[in-house]
Design an enzyme around this catalytic site. Sequence first.
Site, PDB file in Angstrom:
ATOM      1  N   THR A 125       7.064  -0.216   8.156  1.00 19.49           N
ATOM      2  CA  THR A 125       5.871   0.534   7.754  1.00 19.49           C
ATOM      3  C   THR A 125       4.688   0.019   8.570  1.00 19.49           C
ATOM      4  O   THR A 125       4.560  -1.179   8.833  1.00 19.49           O
ATOM      5  CB  THR A 125       5.604   0.389   6.247  1.00 19.49           C
TER       6      THR A 125
ATOM      7  N   ASP B 235       4.233  -1.695  -1.557  1.00 14.78           N
ATOM      8  CA  ASP B 235       5.106  -1.683  -2.739  1.00 14.78           C
ATOM      9  C   ASP B 235       5.323  -0.255  -3.225  1.00 14.78           C
ATOM     10  O   ASP B 235       6.423   0.093  -3.674  1.00 14.78           O
ATOM     11  CB  ASP B 235       4.494  -2.523  -3.863  1.00 14.78           C
TER      12      ASP B 235
ATOM     13  N   SER C  66      -3.241   2.192  -9.479  1.00 14.30           N
ATOM     14  CA  SER C  66      -3.356   3.281  -8.499  1.00 14.30           C
ATOM     15  C   SER C  66      -2.016   3.979  -8.239  1.00 14.30           C
ATOM     16  O   SER C  66      -1.944   4.883  -7.418  1.00 14.30           O
ATOM     17  CB  SER C  66      -3.911   2.734  -7.178  1.00 14.30           C
TER      18      SER C  66
HETATM   19  O1  RIB Z   1       1.830  -6.321  -2.605  1.00 19.33           O
HETATM   20  C1  RIB Z   1       0.731  -6.500  -3.457  1.00 19.33           C
HETATM   21  C2  RIB Z   1       0.995  -7.594  -4.411  1.00 19.33           C
HETATM   22  O2  RIB Z   1       1.109  -8.810  -3.720  1.00 19.33           O
HETATM   23  C3  RIB Z   1      -0.090  -7.840  -5.430  1.00 19.33           C
HETATM   24  O3  RIB Z   1       0.105  -7.100  -6.609  1.00 19.33           O
HETATM   25  C4  RIB Z   1      -0.027  -9.342  -5.662  1.00 19.33           C
HETATM   26  O4  RIB Z   1       0.363  -9.668  -6.955  1.00 19.33           O
HETATM   27  C5  RIB Z   1       0.943  -9.870  -4.616  1.00 19.33           C
HETATM   28  O5  RIB Z   1       2.173 -10.125  -5.147  1.00 19.33           O
HETATM   29 NA    NA Z   2      -4.640   1.077  -4.525  1.00 17.23          NA
END
Ligand code: RIB
Ligand code: NA
Length: 308
Positions: free
Chosen positions: A220, A254, A295
């Site tokens: 990505t 994520d 979000s």
């Molecule tokens: O990828 C974002 C995340 O990275 C955040 O939510 C934080 O907790 C870290 O783990």
């Molecule tokens: Na966001």
Amino acid sequence: MDVTVIGSCMTDLVSYVPRLPKPGETLHGTKFAIGFGGKGANQCIVAARLGAKTAMVAKVGDDTFGKDYIQNFKDNQVMIEHVEVTSAAGTGVAPICVNQEGQNSIVIVAGANLLLTEDNVRAAEAVVKETKIVVCQLEIPAQSTLAALKLAKKHNVRSIFNPAPAQSGLSDEFFSECHIFCANETEAEILTGLPVKDIEGACKATLALLDKGCSVVILTLGVMGSVFATQENRKPIHVAAQSVTAVDTTGAGDAFVGALAYYLSNSPSLTLQEIIQRSTEVAGVSVQSPGTQTSFPWKKDLPPKLFS
Ligand code: RIB
Ligand code: NA
């Protein structure tokens, strides 16, 4: 089960700042928020909100953050049979700064996440065996992640390995044990030693990673979209991202991984390119509002074409 995530839970402590602070500097922030985060849980929650049946294998502390986190899983219909509470460490926390451009810097104090053992992973074998996709990252001990990838492989369950946060010197086993390797540009640079500044560089890094043995590599690239290749078709393909105005990019990676897991388990007839395109769109939605899980969209908030 559609998606089982074996990974981290963190409480995000987010400060919005005009710019990221320099060493030794004190800055006035403009806003503060506490939210649910941790890469593992984030990916699980995205998959759940899109409509996947999800399970989480994780560890939290015996404290308020941990209690709230378990409630958060329940509120999002995530199966928590394998979310353990330990009194030996606190729930993981992540102090985060987000600047005006929506960029962040993150510190993680993983706490209880680091007590998730290989035995804890193996205790979830019955769930892993009956799941369509297993998802892992690197915010729990690396050996536990490896055990999870091996467990998935043993039962012919496809796995997505997201090597985040970036860690150099990762053993080659991580590549041969996982099915889909999905990293961002920084992680790809650290793991290959190659520059990933543009699409061309990303294509080279994709092939270098594919050589390490996984079946699929997806890189990505933020606003540049992503590049992927498979062992069957080693010609890297670029998938563009729609241009959006970023408010807070925390957790966008994520959102992508969670959506990927959802589509792989729920829409097996789509091509990988279409799945990546749709996952990019879900990630694009997440950067347009503040926070991490706050979000992440629900299926009902997204265009129906993403589910046709
Ligand atoms: O990828 C974002 C995340 O990275 C955040 O939510 C934080 O907790 C870290 O783990
Ligand atoms: Na966001």
